[in-house]
Design a protein around this motif. Sequence first.
Motif, PDB file in Angstrom:
ATOM      1  N   THR A  29       0.861  -1.184   0.000  1.00 31.98           N
ATOM      2  CA  THR A  29       0.000   0.000   0.000  1.00 31.98           C
ATOM      3  C   THR A  29       0.896   1.234   0.000  1.00 31.98           C
ATOM      4  O   THR A  29       1.841   1.323   0.782  1.00 31.98           O
ATOM      5  CB  THR A  29      -0.918   0.029   1.238  1.00 31.98           C
ATOM      6  OG1 THR A  29      -1.794  -1.092   1.171  1.00 31.98           O
ATOM      7  CG2 THR A  29      -1.746   1.304   1.274  1.00 31.98           C
ATOM      8  N   LEU A  30       0.590   2.155  -0.916  1.00 25.71           N
ATOM      9  CA  LEU A  30       1.394   3.373  -1.038  1.00 25.71           C
ATOM     10  C   LEU A  30       0.461   4.573  -1.063  1.00 25.71           C
ATOM     11  O   LEU A  30      -0.468   4.618  -1.863  1.00 25.71           O
ATOM     12  CB  LEU A  30       2.224   3.323  -2.326  1.00 25.71           C
ATOM     13  CG  LEU A  30       3.065   4.559  -2.635  1.00 25.71           C
ATOM     14  CD1 LEU A  30       4.265   4.664  -1.725  1.00 25.71           C
ATOM     15  CD2 LEU A  30       3.527   4.537  -4.094  1.00 25.71           C
ATOM     16  N   ALA A  59      -3.596   4.755 -12.735  1.00 25.93           N
ATOM     17  CA  ALA A  59      -3.950   3.532 -12.016  1.00 25.93           C
ATOM     18  C   ALA A  59      -2.936   3.198 -10.931  1.00 25.93           C
ATOM     19  O   ALA A  59      -3.233   2.439 -10.015  1.00 25.93           O
ATOM     20  CB  ALA A  59      -4.070   2.367 -12.999  1.00 25.93           C
ATOM     21  N   GLY A  60      -1.715   3.725 -11.072  1.00 21.25           N
ATOM     22  CA  GLY A  60      -0.681   3.437 -10.074  1.00 21.25           C
ATOM     23  C   GLY A  60       0.412   2.529 -10.596  1.00 21.25           C
ATOM     24  O   GLY A  60       1.216   2.004  -9.817  1.00 21.25           O
ATOM     25  N   LYS A  61       0.493   2.381 -11.909  1.00 22.38           N
ATOM     26  CA  LYS A  61       1.491   1.459 -12.490  1.00 22.38           C
ATOM     27  C   LYS A  61       2.915   1.959 -12.254  1.00 22.38           C
ATOM     28  O   LYS A  61       3.774   1.206 -11.782  1.00 22.38           O
ATOM     29  CB  LYS A  61       1.234   1.314 -14.004  1.00 22.38           C
ATOM     30  CG  LYS A  61      -0.182   0.928 -14.357  1.00 22.38           C
ATOM     31  CD  LYS A  61      -0.390   0.812 -15.841  1.00 22.38           C
ATOM     32  CE  LYS A  61      -0.194   2.109 -16.608  1.00 22.38           C
ATOM     33  NZ  LYS A  61      -1.204   3.158 -16.367  1.00 22.38           N
ATOM     34  N   SER A  62       3.128   3.220 -12.611  1.00 23.16           N
ATOM     35  CA  SER A  62       4.483   3.765 -12.415  1.00 23.16           C
ATOM     36  C   SER A  62       4.861   3.744 -10.945  1.00 23.16           C
ATOM     37  O   SER A  62       6.012   3.464 -10.590  1.00 23.16           O
ATOM     38  CB  SER A  62       4.577   5.185 -12.955  1.00 23.16           C
ATOM     39  OG  SER A  62       4.372   5.194 -14.345  1.00 23.16           O
ATOM     40  N   SER A  63       3.893   4.034 -10.092  1.00 23.01           N
ATOM     41  CA  SER A  63       4.176   4.010  -8.657  1.00 23.01           C
ATOM     42  C   SER A  63       4.633   2.621  -8.229  1.00 23.01           C
ATOM     43  O   SER A  63       5.541   2.467  -7.409  1.00 23.01           O
ATOM     44  CB  SER A  63       2.930   4.401  -7.873  1.00 23.01           C
ATOM     45  OG  SER A  63       2.461   5.651  -8.291  1.00 23.01           O
ATOM     46  N   TYR A  72      10.132   4.733  -4.195  1.00 23.94           N
ATOM     47  CA  TYR A  72       9.061   5.036  -3.244  1.00 23.94           C
ATOM     48  C   TYR A  72       9.074   3.986  -2.147  1.00 23.94           C
ATOM     49  O   TYR A  72       9.294   2.809  -2.411  1.00 23.94           O
ATOM     50  CB  TYR A  72       7.689   4.998  -3.924  1.00 23.94           C
ATOM     51  CG  TYR A  72       7.407   6.132  -4.878  1.00 23.94           C
ATOM     52  CD1 TYR A  72       8.145   7.310  -4.844  1.00 23.94           C
ATOM     53  CD2 TYR A  72       6.383   6.028  -5.818  1.00 23.94           C
ATOM     54  CE1 TYR A  72       7.869   8.346  -5.721  1.00 23.94           C
ATOM     55  CE2 TYR A  72       6.104   7.063  -6.705  1.00 23.94           C
ATOM     56  CZ  TYR A  72       6.849   8.218  -6.660  1.00 23.94           C
ATOM     57  OH  TYR A  72       6.579   9.233  -7.526  1.00 23.94           O
ATOM     58  N   LYS A  73       8.815   4.427  -0.917  1.00 26.91           N
ATOM     59  CA  LYS A  73       8.729   3.493   0.210  1.00 26.91           C
ATOM     60  C   LYS A  73       7.262   3.265   0.532  1.00 26.91           C
ATOM     61  O   LYS A  73       6.586   4.201   0.954  1.00 26.91           O
ATOM     62  CB  LYS A  73       9.428   4.060   1.451  1.00 26.91           C
ATOM     63  CG  LYS A  73      10.770   4.707   1.165  1.00 26.91           C
ATOM     64  CD  LYS A  73      11.924   3.864   1.652  1.00 26.91           C
ATOM     65  CE  LYS A  73      13.255   4.400   1.142  1.00 26.91           C
ATOM     66  NZ  LYS A  73      13.507   4.155  -0.294  1.00 26.91           N
ATOM     67  N   MET A  89      15.896   0.169   1.599  1.00 25.64           N
ATOM     68  CA  MET A  89      17.105   0.376   0.805  1.00 25.64           C
ATOM     69  C   MET A  89      17.001   1.667   0.022  1.00 25.64           C
ATOM     70  O   MET A  89      15.930   2.080  -0.370  1.00 25.64           O
ATOM     71  CB  MET A  89      17.253  -0.755  -0.208  1.00 25.64           C
ATOM     72  CG  MET A  89      17.965  -1.954   0.289  1.00 25.64           C
ATOM     73  SD  MET A  89      18.226  -3.022  -1.120  1.00 25.64           S
ATOM     74  CE  MET A  89      19.039  -4.366  -0.320  1.00 25.64           C
ATOM     75  N   LYS A  90      18.154   2.257  -0.229  1.00 27.73           N
ATOM     76  CA  LYS A  90      18.218   3.398  -1.130  1.00 27.73           C
ATOM     77  C   LYS A  90      18.156   2.864  -2.560  1.00 27.73           C
ATOM     78  O   LYS A  90      18.593   1.728  -2.818  1.00 27.73           O
ATOM     79  CB  LYS A  90      19.550   4.130  -0.917  1.00 27.73           C
ATOM     80  CG  LYS A  90      19.644   4.798   0.446  1.00 27.73           C
ATOM     81  CD  LYS A  90      19.341   6.263   0.272  1.00 27.73           C
ATOM     82  CE  LYS A  90      19.038   7.037   1.512  1.00 27.73           C
ATOM     83  NZ  LYS A  90      19.794   6.769   2.696  1.00 27.73           N
TER      84      LYS A  90
END
Lengths: 274, 358
Positions: A29-30, A59-63, A72-73, A89-90
Amino acid sequence: MTTDMNADSYVTEDGRTIGPVVMDLKNITLRFGGVVAIKDISFDIREGEIRAIIGPNGAGKSSMLNVISGFYKPQEGEVYFRGSKRPQMKPYQVAQQGLARTFQNIALFDGMTVLDNIMTGRLNKMKANIFQQAIWKGKAEREEIENREACEKVIDFLEIQHIRKTPVGRLPYGLKKRVELARALAAEPSLLLLDEPMAGMNVEEKEDMSRFILDMNDEFGTTIALIEHDMGVVMDLSDRVVVMDYGKKIGDGTPDEVRNNQDVIDAYLGVSHD
Amino acid sequence: MFYREAGDFKTSYKDDNQTFPIRLDRMGYYIVMFVAFCVVPFFVNDYWVNSVFAPFLIYAIAALGLNILTGYAGQVSLGTGGFMAVGAYAVYKLMVAFPDVSIVIHVLLAGGITAVVGVLFGLPSLRIKGFYLAVATLAAQFFLVWVFNKVPWFYNYSASGQINAPERSVFGVIVTGPNTEAWAKYMICLVFVVVLAWVARNLTRGMMGRKWMGIRDMDIAAEIIGVNPLMAKLTAFAVSSFFVGVAGALFFAVYLGAAEAGESFGIAKSFLILFMIIIGGLGSIFGSFAGAAFMVLLPVLLKNVLVGGLGWPTDLAAHLEFMVVGGLIVIFLILEPHGLAQLWRLTKEKLRLWPFPH
Ligand SMILES: Nc1ncnc2c1ncn2[C@@H]1O[C@H](COP(=O)(O)OP(=O)(O)OP(=O)(O)O)[C@@H](O)[C@H]1O
Ligand SMILES: [Mg+2]
């Protein structure tokens, strides 16, 4: 013929071997403030497969790709890489584990030549320290030559020999996309993430790009996860497809399964698709 | 002989990697080296060394340093003068404390000390970018000069607050202090320049340089490819400050002989070096030299022509110099951000096609 896709490894109809799971995403979940970009999504990527992520705009694909590449964490959920849970991780540490990617909006180094851009892809293979590099002797010079050879192979493979020494800023869009792919490929990644590799290309360029993706997967055994809007391309290329809509997963399976999934048809493909 | 690669085939990647891939360029380079090492030393006098050669060579080192940081790694700095001061005061303290150690080692150590200071002041670059980083380095500039003026230990409690370079020699030839001969001053600067330019060239054409340029061109993409931004930025600050520190050490010990932080290494120095790399060309080794030459020669030329030739008053000529430099900065920033080096490159590209441009 039916294949047992749940087995540890299986052979596809065109004779490629799909191995065990390399990347396993569990309940991701982001959120960005109030916006939930990804809602409790789980899926996996198996060794040697071409895995597509599709879905409408936003839709959130790139995310999702950004979560995989450590940019993104996610607030919730875990990422398992080769069976073990990945700690925080970085992005550069994720790259060191063998992940490489391209971007939806090309992210090349405009001030550098094509060759230098591709050479940056090999930075994790080059270990000479700053003093060796300063005198350009021994390890530094040897590494430059060895890695140049590796880059030349990628350059030949992607047919960009003629623009080797051209500054990237001067290239047309289609070639830039190809150079970006070359840079990612030069890293010899174990998992390659492609964010809309064919966006904005004409039919001919798309065909070239599809061929490169298939050849890459076939010849080097590179595992590929890609985002693409062109349905025809996705259905042709991929072994399995994840469908996202409004941050949720609404379908996951082979292209045929996804094509016949009622949720997917309603949300994305449109009823008129045959 | 035509100026082009045709017929000059490269049969190995090693050949293809060389600094001057075109034969004519290579010859030009050898000729310049020959003249610099074997002709000039026999003809230089005090006037030429003090007004042209020594400042040109030393500023070229500083410009190389700033170009590594700003031109290659994309981190703006207005602290160059302050870092030159660190090099100068470090070499002074070392020369006085260890009179038996070679001045060459002292200069290199001064560079190393400046590198450490540069890294400390470079730490904010991990958080802030562009304009804000420029302001932070500006703070470094003022802080460093203030420290060197305020803490008497740095100038060994001398009554004047100045530091004076004691006499030191290399291979029996005096290179610092009032008894230095013109050619010796010239030679020691030349050797440092040539070696450091070679190092800068090696670093910028290899993986280090690619990491720096990656951070400059698109830091997020660079990080996702595997560049550790912390390491890339701090190495840029370290290498850059090393160069600037060496320049500061030579500027004080060889060129000036005596210095006072605020006067010799003030904010004006920072801007002077910045102008050199803007006019010469950001991200170019050649540009660092071209810019240093330009900024050193312009006042000499204007003075000789306007004051000496046409009989203008000195202050008028000085003002004209400001106007010319200011105008050129604006023109270069707007029209040709890659400076003289790019103009040179374009000329060569044209020349490569000449006489059949199609
Ligand atoms: N850095 C960010 N900050 C705030 N919101 C973001 C950020 N990145 C993405 N979002 C939001 O998350 C949602 C998903 O965006 P994402 O870019 O992942 O979509 P996508 O599926 O790749 O769409 P497209 O097909 O247009 O590329 C969008 O609503 C977007 O506005
Ligand atoms: Mg997207």
